[in-house]
Design a protein around this motif. Structure first.
Motif, PDB file in Angstrom:
ATOM      1  N   ALA A  27       0.845  -1.196   0.000  1.00  0.00           N
ATOM      2  CA  ALA A  27       0.000   0.000   0.000  1.00  0.00           C
ATOM      3  C   ALA A  27       0.878   1.243   0.000  1.00  0.00           C
ATOM      4  CB  ALA A  27      -0.916  -0.008   1.217  1.00  0.00           C
ATOM      5  N   GLY A  28       0.473   2.212  -0.811  1.00  0.00           N
ATOM      6  CA  GLY A  28       1.223   3.453  -0.900  1.00  0.00           C
ATOM      7  C   GLY A  28       2.345   3.439  -1.911  1.00  0.00           C
ATOM      8  N   ALA A  29       2.576   2.292  -2.551  1.00  0.00           N
ATOM      9  CA  ALA A  29       3.685   2.182  -3.507  1.00  0.00           C
ATOM     10  C   ALA A  29       3.249   2.439  -4.948  1.00  0.00           C
ATOM     11  CB  ALA A  29       4.331   0.803  -3.400  1.00  0.00           C
ATOM     12  N   GLY A  30       1.981   2.776  -5.171  1.00  0.00           N
ATOM     13  CA  GLY A  30       1.497   3.067  -6.518  1.00  0.00           C
ATOM     14  C   GLY A  30       1.301   1.848  -7.393  1.00  0.00           C
ATOM     15  N   ARG A  31       1.126   0.664  -6.778  1.00  0.00           N
ATOM     16  CA  ARG A  31       0.971  -0.570  -7.547  1.00  0.00           C
ATOM     17  C   ARG A  31      -0.494  -0.930  -7.790  1.00  0.00           C
ATOM     18  NH1 ARG A  31       4.845  -4.439  -7.665  1.00  0.00           N
ATOM     19  NH2 ARG A  31       3.301  -6.057  -7.192  1.00  0.00           N
ATOM     20  N   HIS A  32      -1.397  -0.324  -7.049  1.00  0.00           N
ATOM     21  CA  HIS A  32      -2.791  -0.776  -7.045  1.00  0.00           C
ATOM     22  C   HIS A  32      -3.663   0.203  -7.819  1.00  0.00           C
ATOM     23  CE1 HIS A  32      -1.230  -2.430  -3.026  1.00  0.00           C
ATOM     24  NE2 HIS A  32      -1.163  -3.396  -3.930  1.00  0.00           N
ATOM     25  N   HIS A  33      -3.739  -0.018  -9.117  1.00  0.00           N
ATOM     26  CA  HIS A  33      -4.613   0.813  -9.945  1.00  0.00           C
ATOM     27  C   HIS A  33      -5.967   0.107 -10.041  1.00  0.00           C
ATOM     28  CE1 HIS A  33      -0.741   2.594 -11.946  1.00  0.00           C
ATOM     29  NE2 HIS A  33      -0.808   2.805 -10.650  1.00  0.00           N
ATOM     30  N   ASP A  34      -6.196  -0.668 -11.075  1.00  0.00           N
ATOM     31  CA  ASP A  34      -7.424  -1.478 -11.190  1.00  0.00           C
ATOM     32  C   ASP A  34      -7.091  -2.880 -10.707  1.00  0.00           C
ATOM     33  OD1 ASP A  34      -9.658  -2.947 -12.013  1.00  0.00           O
ATOM     34  OD2 ASP A  34      -9.043  -2.953 -14.119  1.00  0.00           O
ATOM     35  N   VAL A  35      -7.696  -3.311  -9.592  1.00  0.00           N
ATOM     36  CA  VAL A  35      -7.386  -4.612  -8.994  1.00  0.00           C
ATOM     37  C   VAL A  35      -8.671  -5.411  -8.794  1.00  0.00           C
ATOM     38  CG1 VAL A  35      -5.345  -3.705  -7.822  1.00  0.00           C
ATOM     39  CG2 VAL A  35      -7.528  -3.783  -6.599  1.00  0.00           C
ATOM     40  N   HIS A  36      -8.487  -6.717  -8.634  1.00  0.00           N
ATOM     41  CA  HIS A  36      -9.592  -7.627  -8.305  1.00  0.00           C
ATOM     42  C   HIS A  36      -9.429  -8.155  -6.884  1.00  0.00           C
ATOM     43  CE1 HIS A  36     -11.203  -8.897 -12.542  1.00  0.00           C
ATOM     44  NE2 HIS A  36     -11.199  -7.587 -12.362  1.00  0.00           N
ATOM     45  N   GLY A  37     -10.567  -8.570  -6.296  1.00  0.00           N
ATOM     46  CA  GLY A  37     -10.577  -9.169  -4.982  1.00  0.00           C
ATOM     47  C   GLY A  37     -10.734  -8.121  -3.885  1.00  0.00           C
ATOM     48  N   PRO A  38     -10.896  -8.628  -2.640  1.00  0.00           N
ATOM     49  CA  PRO A  38     -11.007 -10.048  -2.264  1.00  0.00           C
ATOM     50  C   PRO A  38     -12.413 -10.573  -2.525  1.00  0.00           C
ATOM     51  CG  PRO A  38     -11.232  -8.682  -0.321  1.00  0.00           C
ATOM     52  CD  PRO A  38     -10.967  -7.737  -1.464  1.00  0.00           C
ATOM     53  N   TRP A  39     -12.533 -11.919  -2.489  1.00  0.00           N
ATOM     54  CA  TRP A  39     -13.829 -12.572  -2.643  1.00  0.00           C
ATOM     55  C   TRP A  39     -14.248 -13.324  -1.373  1.00  0.00           C
ATOM     56  CZ3 TRP A  39      -9.835 -12.853  -6.204  1.00  0.00           C
ATOM     57  CH2 TRP A  39     -10.036 -12.170  -7.408  1.00  0.00           C
ATOM     58  N   GLU A  40     -13.338 -13.561  -0.509  1.00  0.00           N
ATOM     59  CA  GLU A  40     -13.632 -14.082   0.822  1.00  0.00           C
ATOM     60  C   GLU A  40     -12.474 -13.678   1.722  1.00  0.00           C
ATOM     61  OE1 GLU A  40     -13.939 -18.327   0.919  1.00  0.00           O
ATOM     62  OE2 GLU A  40     -12.180 -18.640  -0.326  1.00  0.00           O
ATOM     63  N   PHE A  41     -12.623 -13.896   3.011  1.00  0.00           N
ATOM     64  CA  PHE A  41     -11.625 -13.408   3.959  1.00  0.00           C
ATOM     65  C   PHE A  41     -11.603 -14.347   5.142  1.00  0.00           C
ATOM     66  CE2 PHE A  41      -9.673 -10.307   6.881  1.00  0.00           C
ATOM     67  CZ  PHE A  41      -8.745  -9.704   6.037  1.00  0.00           C
ATOM     68  N   HIS A  42     -10.407 -14.775   5.548  1.00  0.00           N
ATOM     69  CA  HIS A  42     -10.300 -15.775   6.606  1.00  0.00           C
ATOM     70  C   HIS A  42      -9.796 -15.205   7.920  1.00  0.00           C
ATOM     71  CE1 HIS A  42     -11.381 -18.713   3.670  1.00  0.00           C
ATOM     72  NE2 HIS A  42     -10.306 -18.481   2.931  1.00  0.00           N
ATOM     73  N   GLY A  43      -9.606 -13.893   8.006  1.00  0.00           N
ATOM     74  CA  GLY A  43      -9.236 -13.286   9.267  1.00  0.00           C
ATOM     75  C   GLY A  43     -10.460 -12.875  10.065  1.00  0.00           C
ATOM     76  N   GLY A  44     -10.232 -12.193  11.187  1.00  0.00           N
ATOM     77  CA  GLY A  44     -11.320 -11.690  12.004  1.00  0.00           C
ATOM     78  C   GLY A  44     -11.830 -10.347  11.514  1.00  0.00           C
ATOM     79  N   TRP A  45     -12.845  -9.827  12.206  1.00  0.00           N
ATOM     80  CA  TRP A  45     -13.448  -8.566  11.802  1.00  0.00           C
ATOM     81  C   TRP A  45     -12.443  -7.422  11.849  1.00  0.00           C
ATOM     82  CZ3 TRP A  45     -17.153  -6.656   9.068  1.00  0.00           C
ATOM     83  CH2 TRP A  45     -17.486  -5.308   9.185  1.00  0.00           C
ATOM     84  N   ASP A  46     -11.619  -7.387  12.890  1.00  0.00           N
ATOM     85  CA  ASP A  46     -10.626  -6.316  12.981  1.00  0.00           C
ATOM     86  C   ASP A  46      -9.656  -6.367  11.811  1.00  0.00           C
ATOM     87  OD1 ASP A  46     -11.799  -5.440  15.290  1.00  0.00           O
ATOM     88  OD2 ASP A  46     -10.348  -6.374  16.643  1.00  0.00           O
ATOM     89  N   ASP A  47      -9.336  -7.577  11.339  1.00  0.00           N
ATOM     90  CA  ASP A  47      -8.452  -7.705  10.177  1.00  0.00           C
ATOM     91  C   ASP A  47      -9.123  -7.151   8.922  1.00  0.00           C
ATOM     92  OD1 ASP A  47      -6.416  -9.093  11.652  1.00  0.00           O
ATOM     93  OD2 ASP A  47      -7.674 -10.878  11.558  1.00  0.00           O
ATOM     94  N   TRP A  48     -10.421  -7.403   8.787  1.00  0.00           N
ATOM     95  CA  TRP A  48     -11.184  -6.877   7.646  1.00  0.00           C
ATOM     96  C   TRP A  48     -11.188  -5.354   7.661  1.00  0.00           C
ATOM     97  CZ3 TRP A  48     -12.931  -8.781   3.209  1.00  0.00           C
ATOM     98  CH2 TRP A  48     -13.959  -8.154   2.529  1.00  0.00           C
TER      99      TRP A  48
END
Length: 641
Positions: free
Chosen positions: A472-493
């Protein structure tokens, strides 16, 4: 010139391989003994739909009964109807046009073969003049070939056939391979005075501009009609030279097309006694960089008439496996639900074919923005399309044909080369770009056929395919896909979305069960009080939802199945609503989002859809409605309650 609509009642027969040939080959027996039928079939329509209507197939939506449909793939099918009367004596050319034949076969007039075909993405136009002058009376489509290995997990580099891939089985669809005649079917007698026509609408400083080009016998006269039949641009002589070059005609004050509201104008083109009509909308679409984006980033803030619009979208897949059977009521019901939720955009996904013409007409009417992808899609085992000259030529032909067909629709704002097309680079996958020959050819074809719209080579377009919190912050994330599910807890989300710096999320999702009543109706409930019984139900659920069963398989049965379903739906609603709120609050540092996916095309036990198989909103849809309709600046977001 006369035109006949060949939609309506045809006759379907199913044959063991090549048995249909006995009636016109040296093994002629004089017997018409198909293995299936004859039964009536509506055209446009599907083989499956005709057999279901005739009571010859079980309902595929109950349990795993769709497996009992897989024999359809192993028959040859003939679909026939009489030709209109009075053709035998004509001295004019006779041409039959099918918008889409799915997938491969031939067309006969009586016993005479007049054409072969093998590409569901392109129309089939065939000259039947000689056959009808010889007394031919019956038109027959023979579907005798289908490609294999088009399912979700395969090699994109080996996929060379253009047919709807999702019907071979996807994470939201069992294997229900489509066999159908889709789109309009017409017969034309005589040469058209207007061979090709493209029109569109634009605005410049509040003045309407009609964009037009024509291929015709002589200059084409254009007239404009607004709502209620009101003539527009009165007194102006609007003419286009028949040279197939673009002309920009000032038409003055015109109704405007707006996201969420629509607003179209009818253009009538006339040469002699030949008339064509198109509906256009006057608006100007632009794209500007997201706030804070780097200089190498694609612009992802959509502007309509200078106003920034948050793309609050869903990924659109066909409403049913057999898309030729979808009705106007089916389309309208879902679009009305989307508008109520606050959705304003559709990304028409590249694992399918071009939607029916009615879909685009209704998007114009309701005011949805459309991102149309070409029929190229990832496969998992590799995701790079073929790059040889033959394949590249096919992609170019499709791109040109689709762009010409759709260019008049004001709802269409963006072209895409395909879904999740990527190639390996330095040990990772990176999105394909215009250095890929087929995508470069598609971009050139669209630029020629529809120069007023933007083209992106793939979704995601990168430079990273996915959001990686460590970058994050490195300018790599222009148009991205995901996530579609998440296996962490609510605080992680919550932390994940707090770090988000993506300029566009063209796919996001979270899984949740379908409603209890639908699960019960479709044989997807049962006892869960022991591990063995839960495993048995998981096997049934895996028929449609194998990718999304991690949570169910970890569940110990506490509270019973109905309570589990309610919790699953609540989790989907809570997680996705938080994600959408986080994206909304970043606008215009982000262009928006597209939920994967909008609606279920099959009764999935667990899916990422907002609307279930019946088009009813799941709890997640209501949660998104609260987020989107509570936005502080409704005009800026351009959504409707």
């Amino acid at each position: 010139m006369r035109e006949h609509d060949l939609a309506g009642d045809w006759t379907l027969r199913g044959w063991r391989e090549n048995d249909w040939r006995r009636s016109w080959s040296f093994v002629r027996t004089g017997h018409d003994r198909p293995d299936v039928g004859p039964v009536p079939m509506r055209v446009p329509g599907s083989v499956r739909g005709a057999l279901l209507a005739a009571g010859l197939l079980p309902d595929p939506t109950v349990g795993t009964a769709s497996r009992e449909h897989e024999w359809l793939e192993h028959r040859h099918w003939t679909i026939s109807r009489p030709l209109p009367d009075g053709l035998a004596g004509t001295d004019e050319p006779v041409v039959v046009r099918f918008d889409s034949l799915d997938f491969g076969g031939l067309v006969l007039v009586d016993d005479t073969e007049v054409a072969r075909f093998g590409n569901a993405a392109l129309p089939v136009a065939l000259d039947v003049t000689d056959a009808v002058r010889a007394g031919g009376r019956t038109l027959t489509v023979v579907l005798d070939r289908r490609p294999d290995d088009l399912g979700q997990v395969t090699w994109t580099s080996r996929v060379r056939e253009f047919k709807a891939r999702y019907s071979y089985g996807w994470d939201w669809m069992p294997r229900l391979v489509s066999t159908q005649v889709a789109g309009p079917v017409t017969l034309r007698v005589g040469e058209p005075r207007i061979r090709r026509l493209q029109v569109g609408g634009d605005l410049a400083d509040g003045t309407g501009l009609l964009l037009a080009r024509a291929d015709a016998d002589e200059p084409v006269r254009l007239t404009l009609t607004g709502p209620g039949g009101r003539p527009l641009a009165p007194g102006q002589r609007l003419r286009v030279e028949p040279d197939w070059t673009w002309h920009r005609l000032e038409v003055g004050d015109v109704p405007r097309w707006r996201p969420g509201a629509g607003g179209t104008v009818t253009v009538t083109a006339t040469v002699g006694d030949h008339t064509l009509t198109r509906r256009v909308g006057f608006r100007r679409v632009g794209w500007r960089p997201c706030a804070g984006a780097g200089p190498d980033a694609m612009p992802w803030v959509c502007e309509v008439d200078g106003d920034p619009v948050l793309l609050a979208g869903v990924n659109w897949v066909p409403i049913r496996a057999d898309y030729a059977d979808v009705t106007e009521a089916d389309y309208r019901h879902r679009m009305e639900q989307y508008r109520r939720i606050g959705i304003n955009a559709f990304r028409v996904w590249g694992g399918a074919m071009l939607e029916q013409p009615l879909f685009y007409d209704l998007c114009d009417e309701y005011g949805f923005l459309v991102w149309q992808e070409l029929p190229l899609c990832s496969s998992g085992l590799d995701n790079t399309p073929p790059h040889d000259e033959e394949f590249t030529t096919q992609v170019s032909r499709i791109a040109s044909d689709w762009a010409i067909r759709l260019s008049h629709h004001p709802s269409l704002v963006l072209w895409g080369g395909g879904n999740e097309l990527s190639q390996p680079e330095d040990g990772t996958e990176v999105p394909c770009g215009l250095d890929h020959p087929a995508l470069a050819a598609a971009a050139d074809a669209v630029a020629d056929a529809d120069p007023f719209r933007r083209f992106v080579p793939a979704s995601p377009s990168g430079p990273s395919c996915w959001f990686e919190p460590d970058h994050a912050g490195a300018g790599r994330h222009h148009d991205v896909h995901g996530p579609w599910e998440f296996h962490g807890g609510w605080d992680d989300w919550v932390a994940y979305w707090a770090a988000d710096d993506a300029l566009l999320r063209s796919e996001i999702g979270f899984p949740g069960c379908s409603g209890w009543d639908l699960l019960s109706r479709c044989g997807l409930t049962g006892p869960v009080d022991t591990p063995a019984r839960r495993a048995d139900l998981a096997r049934r659920w895996a028929h449609t939802s194998a990718w999304w069963l991690t949570d169910f398989e970890a569940w110990d049965g506490t509270g019973g199945l109905e309570a589990y379903v309610a919790r699953s739906q609540a989790d989907q609603a809570r997680h996705l609503a938080h994600a959408v709120a986080a994206i909304r609050d970043r606008f215009p540092a982000t262009g928006g989002f597209f939920v994967w996916l909008g609606h279920d095309a099959f009764p999935c036990a667990v899916s990422l859809a907002l609307l279930d198989y019946d088009g009813r909103p799941k709890p997640v849809a209501e949660a998104l409605r609260e987020v989107l309709t509570a936005a502080p600046d409704r005009a800026t977001l351009a959504v409707s309650a």
